[in-house]
Design a protein around this motif. Sequence first.
Motif, PDB file in Angstrom:
ATOM      1  N   GLU A  35       0.829  -1.209   0.000  1.00 14.38           N
ATOM      2  CA  GLU A  35       0.000   0.000   0.000  1.00 14.38           C
ATOM      3  C   GLU A  35       0.864   1.259   0.000  1.00 14.38           C
ATOM      4  O   GLU A  35       0.567   2.219  -0.708  1.00 14.38           O
ATOM      5  CB  GLU A  35      -0.938  -0.004   1.208  1.00 14.38           C
ATOM      6  CG  GLU A  35      -1.983   1.077   1.135  1.00 14.38           C
ATOM      7  CD  GLU A  35      -3.072   0.906   2.177  1.00 14.38           C
ATOM      8  OE1 GLU A  35      -3.844   1.864   2.347  1.00 14.38           O
ATOM      9  OE2 GLU A  35      -3.166  -0.160   2.807  1.00 14.38           O
ATOM     10  N   ARG A  58      -8.364  -1.695  -2.281  1.00 13.25           N
ATOM     11  CA  ARG A  58      -7.843  -2.858  -1.559  1.00 13.25           C
ATOM     12  C   ARG A  58      -8.507  -4.140  -2.042  1.00 13.25           C
ATOM     13  O   ARG A  58      -9.634  -4.127  -2.528  1.00 13.25           O
ATOM     14  CB  ARG A  58      -8.119  -2.716  -0.066  1.00 13.25           C
ATOM     15  CG  ARG A  58      -7.263  -1.725   0.626  1.00 13.25           C
ATOM     16  CD  ARG A  58      -7.444  -1.856   2.137  1.00 13.25           C
ATOM     17  NE  ARG A  58      -6.550  -0.948   2.805  1.00 13.25           N
ATOM     18  CZ  ARG A  58      -6.941  -0.015   3.640  1.00 13.25           C
ATOM     19  NH1 ARG A  58      -8.217   0.130   3.922  1.00 13.25           N
ATOM     20  NH2 ARG A  58      -6.060   0.771   4.206  1.00 13.25           N
ATOM     21  N   SER A  59      -7.826  -5.215  -1.814  1.00  9.78           N
ATOM     22  CA  SER A  59      -8.366  -6.540  -2.096  1.00  9.78           C
ATOM     23  C   SER A  59      -9.612  -6.769  -1.249  1.00  9.78           C
ATOM     24  O   SER A  59      -9.702  -6.287  -0.120  1.00  9.78           O
ATOM     25  CB  SER A  59      -7.308  -7.589  -1.755  1.00  9.78           C
ATOM     26  OG  SER A  59      -7.873  -8.868  -1.758  1.00  9.78           O
ATOM     27  N   TRP A  66      -5.569  -6.402  -5.625  1.00 17.65           N
ATOM     28  CA  TRP A  66      -5.719  -4.968  -5.388  1.00 17.65           C
ATOM     29  C   TRP A  66      -5.816  -4.331  -6.765  1.00 17.65           C
ATOM     30  O   TRP A  66      -5.296  -4.868  -7.746  1.00 17.65           O
ATOM     31  CB  TRP A  66      -4.493  -4.416  -4.682  1.00 17.65           C
ATOM     32  CG  TRP A  66      -4.313  -4.846  -3.266  1.00 17.65           C
ATOM     33  CD1 TRP A  66      -4.214  -6.129  -2.793  1.00 17.65           C
ATOM     34  CD2 TRP A  66      -4.172  -3.993  -2.139  1.00 17.65           C
ATOM     35  NE1 TRP A  66      -4.021  -6.115  -1.443  1.00 17.65           N
ATOM     36  CE2 TRP A  66      -3.985  -4.813  -1.008  1.00 17.65           C
ATOM     37  CE3 TRP A  66      -4.174  -2.615  -1.969  1.00 17.65           C
ATOM     38  CZ2 TRP A  66      -3.814  -4.299   0.261  1.00 17.65           C
ATOM     39  CZ3 TRP A  66      -3.995  -2.106  -0.696  1.00 17.65           C
ATOM     40  CH2 TRP A  66      -3.832  -2.941   0.401  1.00 17.65           C
TER      41      TRP A  66
END
Length: 190
Positions: A35, A58-59, A66
């Motif tokens: 990230e 985000r996943s 992602w």
Amino acid sequence: MTAVSLEHATVPADAGEVTLLIARRVEPGYEVAFERWAKGILDSAAAFPGHLGYGLFRSSGGDAPWFLVHRFQDAEACRAWQESPERAAWFADCRGHHHSEVARRELTGMETWFATPGSTRPAPPRWKMAISATLAIYPISVLGSLFLVPHLATLPLLLSSAVVACVFNVLMTYVAMPAVSRLLRAWLTP
């Protein structure tokens, strides 16, 4: 999928814009490092000429990727970023982050209205997109002619046209096209 950040694009979509959608799979335990890296590369791209906005998603968990999203004013701006030394430096510095690209799509023009998030499926044929856009704009045009245009009659032509274009664009982008593409999903991408 949860949004981490999404920069608001200030320019409406047109046929010249390019949206770059990148899916990256991150190994468990390396999400924070990824990230940080992703935010850095997105911020670096945002300072590039012709960059219109970005998003990092985000996943949704498990093995789901992602997503990084870039919007560029045209293919030349997109290509300039992808071939830039700044981008190369970010990728040279991502060793040990344990992530890999699993999909990439470049969407142009109306394709962005028909893209399914998380999918690498190609956009529908242009003739289907044209029919869908016509079905979306028709009710807006009729209702706008009945309820909006009469109230703008006293304004100068350029100003009233700008109001109509703005209202129609917002309704197309946020109301009509999402509804039409959802209703016609099976026909658009069988």
